[in-house]
Design a protein around this motif. Sequence first.
Motif, short mmCIF file in Angstrom:
data_model
loop_
_atom_site.label_atom_id
_atom_site.label_comp_id
_atom_site.label_asym_id
_atom_site.label_seq_id
_atom_site.Cartn_x
_atom_site.Cartn_y
_atom_site.Cartn_z
N LYS A 107 9.92 -5.60 5.34
CA LYS A 107 11.26 -6.09 4.98
C LYS A 107 12.27 -5.97 6.11
O LYS A 107 13.39 -6.47 6.01
CB LYS A 107 11.80 -5.33 3.77
N GLY A 108 11.89 -5.32 7.19
CA GLY A 108 12.83 -4.93 8.24
C GLY A 108 13.83 -5.98 8.68
O GLY A 108 15.03 -5.73 8.76
N ARG A 109 13.37 -7.22 8.97
CA ARG A 109 14.26 -8.24 9.53
C ARG A 109 14.86 -9.17 8.48
O ARG A 109 15.62 -10.08 8.84
CB ARG A 109 13.48 -9.08 10.55
N LEU A 110 14.54 -8.97 7.21
CA LEU A 110 15.00 -9.92 6.18
C LEU A 110 16.53 -10.00 6.06
O LEU A 110 17.09 -11.09 5.98
CB LEU A 110 14.37 -9.59 4.83
N PRO A 111 17.23 -8.86 6.04
CA PRO A 111 18.70 -8.95 5.98
C PRO A 111 19.29 -9.70 7.17
O PRO A 111 20.25 -10.47 7.03
CB PRO A 111 19.15 -7.48 5.96
N GLN A 145 0.82 -1.21 0.00
CA GLN A 145 0.00 0.00 0.00
C GLN A 145 0.86 1.26 0.00
O GLN A 145 0.44 2.30 -0.52
CB GLN A 145 -0.93 0.01 1.22
N SER A 146 2.05 1.16 0.57
CA SER A 146 2.92 2.32 0.65
C SER A 146 4.36 1.87 0.87
O SER A 146 4.62 0.71 1.16
CB SER A 146 2.51 3.24 1.81
N ARG A 147 5.27 2.81 0.73
CA ARG A 147 6.68 2.51 0.98
C ARG A 147 6.89 2.15 2.45
O ARG A 147 7.66 1.24 2.76
CB ARG A 147 7.53 3.72 0.62
N SER A 148 6.20 2.83 3.34
CA SER A 148 6.38 2.55 4.77
C SER A 148 5.89 1.14 5.12
O SER A 148 6.49 0.48 5.97
CB SER A 148 5.64 3.59 5.61
#
Length: 289
Positions: free
Chosen positions: A241-245, A232-235
């Motif tokens: 995606k925060g914890r993927l790396p 829905q948005s970039r945020s």
Amino acid sequence: MTNAPDTKFRPLRMEDGIELRRLCISLERTVNVHPGVIDVGILLKLEENGFDQAPVYDPSVRSYWGLVDTSYLRSLFESGQPLRTDDPVIRDENREFHVGSFVTIFGLLEKMVMQRGVVVIHDSDATEYGNFQSIWGLFTISDLNRHAVRSAIYHLLADVEAGLAKWLEALVSDPWEWLKQLEEEQQARVLGYWELSKRLGVDVGPYAALTLSQLVNIISRHGDAAVRLGYQSRSQFDKAKGRLPHLRNRVMHPVRPLVLTQADVAGVHSSVLTLRDLREKVEALLAKV
């Protein structure tokens, strides 16, 4: 406020499967507890080895009653009470994991979010003679650090990484448009990989040099890419995606435990669900290219 349960139908994918039976410890090989008077020798053995729980199981007659916490055994021992087979603590069905012939990484993690250990029971398909069950064994939170679990997550990461790179290439054909979204050091690595591969005659473009962390950062920073991807948005995409790396680093470096605590399990579970959602979004978009 809780999220509504995910009821979306998804076809089974073999790469998402876990050969769970091979990861279970048969009850005969565990430190097991018998009903009745608490055996102080067994109790001390559980405590000295740091075992959180033990099956209530008698291998001589292959009778299984449930799973009991070591701390609960200690409390029974100190109060002089026996372990009863009808004790609701050991008869807790939430500590059993009933499975069919195919178990996914998603189902396994979902179960282990709430339990540090479960007894895995295989429910066979119904036949004219009725339903049959077989106990595969004990599976604990520590078993989530084994290679088979990492392998299933690795395949999911690889699918998403390859899919995002392919979609980004279709979305932004000129790599110089997204290269500027990376830090200078990362730009240098990508350009160095690209130039070296061209010199060696195996040029596959700069997209193949991008890691998952770089891919999701480019998508986050590049125009409306996150919205085009289906968020829905970039945020919203940034939050997903925060914890993927962090997960990728844990999976790619086996010397680091994947999980140590219940909170770790919840984090990994959340991340693999994000990966599954990303894979579905990317595959749907690539099907239209």
